[in-house]
Design a protein around this motif. Structure first.
Motif, PDB file in Angstrom:
ATOM      1  N   ILE A 125       1.489   3.560  16.182  1.00 42.64           N
ATOM      2  CA  ILE A 125       0.602   4.434  16.645  1.00 42.64           C
ATOM      3  C   ILE A 125      -0.778   3.987  16.157  1.00 42.64           C
ATOM      4  CG2 ILE A 125      -0.396   6.914  16.406  1.00 42.64           C
ATOM      5  CD1 ILE A 125       1.965   6.482  18.133  1.00 42.64           C
ATOM      6  N   GLN A 126      -0.960   3.410  14.881  1.00 44.70           N
ATOM      7  CA  GLN A 126      -2.324   2.783  14.662  1.00 44.70           C
ATOM      8  C   GLN A 126      -3.005   1.833  15.581  1.00 44.70           C
ATOM      9  OE1 GLN A 126      -4.495   3.940  12.624  1.00 44.70           O
ATOM     10  NE2 GLN A 126      -5.751   2.355  12.458  1.00 44.70           N
TER      11      GLN A 126
ATOM     12  N   ASN B 286       0.739  -1.159  -0.067  1.00 45.80           N
ATOM     13  CA  ASN B 286      -0.067   0.086   0.032  1.00 45.80           C
ATOM     14  C   ASN B 286       0.761   1.273   0.141  1.00 45.80           C
ATOM     15  OD1 ASN B 286       0.882  -0.194   2.568  1.00 45.80           O
ATOM     16  ND2 ASN B 286      -1.023   0.065   3.696  1.00 45.80           N
ATOM     17  N   LEU B 287       2.041   1.123   0.005  1.00 45.98           N
ATOM     18  CA  LEU B 287       2.983   2.307   0.192  1.00 45.98           C
ATOM     19  C   LEU B 287       3.675   2.299  -1.228  1.00 45.98           C
ATOM     20  CD1 LEU B 287       4.717   2.191   3.777  1.00 45.98           C
ATOM     21  CD2 LEU B 287       2.720   3.372   2.693  1.00 45.98           C
ATOM     22  N   TRP B 288       3.544   1.604  -2.075  1.00 44.12           N
ATOM     23  CA  TRP B 288       4.317   1.561  -3.496  1.00 44.12           C
ATOM     24  C   TRP B 288       4.102   2.639  -4.387  1.00 44.12           C
ATOM     25  CZ3 TRP B 288       3.713  -4.235  -5.536  1.00 44.12           C
ATOM     26  CH2 TRP B 288       4.221  -4.947  -4.899  1.00 44.12           C
ATOM     27  N   ASN B 289       3.060   3.224  -4.199  1.00 48.35           N
ATOM     28  CA  ASN B 289       2.705   4.475  -5.054  1.00 48.35           C
ATOM     29  C   ASN B 289       2.882   5.846  -4.314  1.00 48.35           C
ATOM     30  OD1 ASN B 289       1.917   3.158  -7.498  1.00 48.35           O
ATOM     31  ND2 ASN B 289      -0.182   2.631  -6.524  1.00 48.35           N
ATOM     32  N   VAL B 290       3.567   5.669  -3.057  1.00 44.13           N
ATOM     33  CA  VAL B 290       3.949   7.045  -2.506  1.00 44.13           C
ATOM     34  C   VAL B 290       5.305   7.571  -2.990  1.00 44.13           C
ATOM     35  CG1 VAL B 290       4.569   7.948  -0.170  1.00 44.13           C
ATOM     36  CG2 VAL B 290       2.736   6.157  -0.376  1.00 44.13           C
TER      37      VAL B 290
ATOM     38  N   ALA C 182       9.279   6.170   9.611  1.00 39.53           N
ATOM     39  CA  ALA C 182       8.133   6.655   9.709  1.00 39.53           C
ATOM     40  C   ALA C 182       6.656   5.346   9.497  1.00 39.53           C
ATOM     41  CB  ALA C 182       7.705   7.569   8.424  1.00 39.53           C
ATOM     42  N   TRP C 183       7.050   4.536   8.766  1.00 36.87           N
ATOM     43  CA  TRP C 183       6.005   3.593   8.544  1.00 36.87           C
ATOM     44  C   TRP C 183       5.943   2.529   9.987  1.00 36.87           C
ATOM     45  CZ3 TRP C 183       7.891  -1.650   8.754  1.00 36.87           C
ATOM     46  CH2 TRP C 183       7.006  -2.748   8.390  1.00 36.87           C
ATOM     47  N   LYS C 184       7.055   2.608  10.608  1.00 34.06           N
ATOM     48  CA  LYS C 184       7.131   1.638  11.552  1.00 34.06           C
ATOM     49  C   LYS C 184       6.398   2.238  13.055  1.00 34.06           C
ATOM     50  CE  LYS C 184       7.631  -2.100  13.842  1.00 34.06           C
ATOM     51  NZ  LYS C 184       7.157  -3.489  13.033  1.00 34.06           N
TER      52      LYS C 184
ATOM     53  N   THR D 128      -0.879   4.499   6.656  1.00 34.10           N
ATOM     54  CA  THR D 128      -0.313   3.559   7.792  1.00 34.10           C
ATOM     55  C   THR D 128      -1.310   3.673   9.123  1.00 34.10           C
ATOM     56  OG1 THR D 128       1.747   3.245   6.768  1.00 34.10           O
ATOM     57  CG2 THR D 128       1.220   2.324   8.792  1.00 34.10           C
ATOM     58  N   ALA D 129      -1.731   4.933   9.289  1.00 31.02           N
ATOM     59  CA  ALA D 129      -2.247   5.240  10.482  1.00 31.02           C
ATOM     60  C   ALA D 129      -3.437   6.064  10.412  1.00 31.02           C
ATOM     61  CB  ALA D 129      -1.361   6.032  11.661  1.00 31.02           C
TER      62      ALA D 129
END
Length: 537
Positions: free
Chosen positions: A233-234, A187-191, A226-228, A282-283
Motif C-alpha cells: 500500500i505504501q 524499524n519493527l523491532w520495538n513494536v 500486515a507488514w507485506k 510501514t505505510a
C-alpha cells in the motif's frame, strides 16, 4: 498542505464529513442519483463511491476514465465532497474487481496460498507483477483527477477496500515463505503486539536477527501479513501522491467479532488495531485508518471506537449501519465521546424509496442530520471535554451530565413516568404526524461553550439545568433550590441553524415555551444562554 485532526478542503478549512457510501456496483449507473438523494435526506456533505479497476483498465494498458469523470461531475453538481474508493487488487480481501487479464493469468498475477498450499481468493501481496499493474492503474486515475478536479470536489482518496487475505492468516506460497524466513525489518523491532506473549519485542545486544515468531509470538503470521500489505500500500500511495496531493485513507475490516482471529473473523493483514503500529511505520503515506463498524450494540461499538481513536489516528468511520436505533445512538457517541472527525453510512440507495426515507432508516438519518447541524461546534470543541452525548439506554428514564458550571438532567420523553410541560416548540404535538416526537428513542448532543452557553440537538429529550454552587458556598442547598439557579434564569433560548460558522436564529422561545424543562424534537438545534452574572452574597 497539512492534514491534522480533520480533513481539510482545498482552502485549508477543516471539514466535518457526514455522508453515505453507495452500494458496490452503483458507480456509473443511475443508482448514483438515488445515492445523492439519500445523502441530502441524511443531511450529509459527502458521497463515497467505488472506482473499479476492471472498468478503468478493461484491457491491459487501455484506460477509460469515464467512470471517474461521471462521479466527479455528479458530486460537484450536487455540491458534495467525493471520496473515490479504489477497488483494485483487494476488495474485502477478494480480487473480484481486478481486470480480466489479471484473473486469467494466475501464473503471472499470483494468488495467495493457504497452509496446505491451496490457492485462496486473494491476490498475493508478494507478487511484484500484480503490484506494478495495480499501482500503474491507480496512478493514472490520480493523474486524471489532478487535472480534472480543479474545484476540490475530491477531499480524499481511499486506497483499496478492506485489504487483506481471506481463508488464510498469511500467504504460504514459495515466495512468501522465503520472505518470512528473513529477519524482521529493523524499524519493527520495538513494536509490541498486545497479547502476543512477548513483553519485549527485540532485546538490545547480540540477537538482532530475530524471526517474526521470535518478536511477535502467537501473532507472527498476522504481523508478517500486515507488514507485506502495508509495504504494498505504501508503494501505491507514493505513486498516487506523485500525481495528486490529497489525503490517502484506508478502511478496515475490523477484528471486533467473536474470537477476533485473523482469517477466521476478519481478513488477515489489514490495518486492524492489533497491528496498526506496523502499518503506521510501514505505510506512513496513509493519513488515517478508518474502521468499518457494523455493530449495533453500544458495548461493541464503543470497543471499536476506542481501538481506532488514537492520538496518531483520528477517528473517521467510512462505513456504518444506515438504519436502526442502535446506529442512531452510536453515531452520536462516536462524535461526542471519541472525537470522530467524520461518519458515513453504507448502502445509500437501500435507505430510501420514492425520494423519502424508509421507516427503518429514519432514526439514523436524524442522528446524521444532528451531526451536520452542529459541525462547526464539533470541529471547534473536539477533544475539549465539552461535547456530550445523551443516549437512552434500555429502561432508562433519565441521564445526568455534570459540566464545569452546571448539573444537567436529561429526561427521555418516551419513558417519563411523570410527563412534564412539553411546551416550547413550533411543532404541534397534538397532530398525529408528530406522535413520534414523544415515542422515539431519546438522544441528543450537548455542546458546552462555557459562560452558560449550550447548544442542544437531538430528539425525544427534555433538559433541566442547575447552576453548580461555588466551592466556597456554605449554603448550597438554598442556592440549588432557587429558580435563579435553573433554566428559568435565561438570557435567551433560540431555535436555529448554522450558516457556515455563523448562528442564525429562526425562533425565540419565551414565557411558557421557556419556563419549564427545555426539550428538543426532530433533530432541532436549540441555543441556550443562561445568566451566570448573578452572584450569591
Amino acid at each position: 498542505m497539512a492534514f491534522n485532526d480533520f480533513l481539510h478542503n482545498r482552502k485549508g478549512e477543516p471539514v466535518f464529513l457526514t455522508g453515505l457510501q453507495c452500494h458496490n456496483s452503483s458507480s456509473g449507473t443511475e443508482m448514483i442519483d438515488r445515492t445523492i438523494s439519500a445523502v441530502r435526506l441524511y443531511g450529509g456533505n459527502l458521497i463515497e463511491a467505488p472506482v473499479y479497476w476492471c472498468d478503468i483498465e478493461p484491457e491491459k494498458d487501455v484506460y477509460d476514465m469515464s467512470l471517474v469523470r461521471s462521479l466527479a461531475d455528479k458530486a460537484k453538481e450536487a455540491g458534495l465532497y467525493l471520496i473515490p474508493l479504489w477497488f483494485g487488487a483487494s476488495k474485502n480481501g477478494l480480487f473480484t474487481y481486478a481486470p480480466e487479464y489479471i484473473k486469467r493469468n494466475p501464473e503471472v498475477y499470483r494468488l495467495a496460498r493457504n497452509f496446505a498450499g491451496i490457492p485462496v481468493e486473494s491476490l498475493s501481496p508478494h507478487c511484484r507483477a500484480t503490484l506494478e499493474r495495480d499501482k500503474k492503474a491507480f496512478a493514472r486515475v490520480m493523474e486524471f483527477l489532478a487535472e480534472y478536479d480543479k474545484d476540490g470536489t475530491v477531499i480524499a482518496v481511499q486506497v483499496e477496500n478492506e485489504v487483506g487475505l481471506v481463508h488464510t492468516d498469511r500467504d504460504y506460497s514459495e515466495e512468501a515463505e522465503y520472505e518470512y524466513r528473513q529477519p524482521v525489518p529493523e524499524n519493527l523491532w520495538n513494536v509490541v503486539l498486545e497479547d502476543s506473549g512477548r513483553e519485549v519485542s527485540c532485546p538490545a545486544g547480540q540477537n538482532r536477527r530475530h524471526s517474526w515468531a521470535d518478536i511477535f509470538g502467537r501473532h507472527a503470521n498476522e504481523a508478517f501479513c500486515a507488514w507485506k500489505h502495508a509495504s504494498y500500500i505504501q508503494e501505491m500511495t507514493e505513486a498516487g501522491k506523485e500525481k495528486f496531493q490529497v489525503p490517502y485513507l484506508m478502511n478496515v475490516s475490523i477484528e471486533i467479532n467473536e474470537c477476533e482471529a485473523p482469517a477466521l473473523c476478519y481478513v488477515s493483514g489489514g490495518p486492524v488495531s492489533r497491528v496498526m503500529d506496523i502499518w503506521k511505520i510501514t505505510a506512513p503515506g496513509i493519513t488515517l485508518f478508518g474502521p468499518d463498524i457494523y455493530l449495533p450494540a453500544e458495548r461493541d461499538y464503543r470497543k471499536a471506537c476506542r481501538a481506532y481513536a488514537r492520538p496518531d489516528n483520528p477517528l473517521f468511520i467510512p462505513e456504518t449501519l444506515n438504519g436502526g436505533v442502535g446506529a442512531a445512538m452510536n453515531i452520536l457517541i462516536a462524535a461526542a465521546e471519541y472525537g470522530a472527525i467524520g461518519i458515513c453510512c453504507f448502502g445509500a440507495e437501500s435507505g430510501i424509496a420514492g425520494g423519502k426515507l424508509l421507516p427503518e432508516t429514519r432514526e439514523a438519518a436524524m442522528s446524521m442530520n444532528i451531526l451536520s447541524s452542529l459541525a462547526p461546534l464539533l470541529i471547534k470543541y473536539r477533544g475539549t471535554g465539552r461535547v456530550h452525548a445523551v443516549t437512552q439506554a434500555e429502561f432508562s428514564q433519565w441521564q445526568y451530565i455534570k459540566t464545569e458550571e452546571y448539573h444537567i438532567t436529561a429526561r427521555f420523553l418516551s419513558n417519563d413516568p411523570k410527563p412534564q410541560h412539553y411546551f416550547g416548540s413550533r411543532i404541534n404535538l397534538n397532530a398525529p404526524e408528530n406522535g413520534s416526537c414523544m415515542t422515539c428513542r431519546g438522544r441528543c448532543l450537548i455542546i458546552d461553550c462555557g459562560q452558560g452557553e449550550f447548544y442542544l440537538a437531538g430528539a425525544g429529550v427534555c433538559f433541566s439545568f442547575l447552576r453548580r454552587p461555588e466551592i466556597e458556598d456554605r449554603i448550597p442547598y438554598a442556592h440549588l433550590t432557587s429558580c435563579l439557579s435553573g433554566q428559568l434564569n435565561f438570557l435567551s433560548i433560540e431555535e436555529g441553524h448554522f450558516d457556515g460558522n455563523t448562528w442564525v436564529c429562526e425562533y425565540k422561545r419565551n414565557g411558557d415555551e421557556a419556563n419549564y424543562q427545555l426539550y428538543v424534537h426532530e433533530g432541532s438545534v436549540i441555543r441556550v444562554r443562561l445568566n451566570t452574572d448573578i452572584k450569591w452574597e
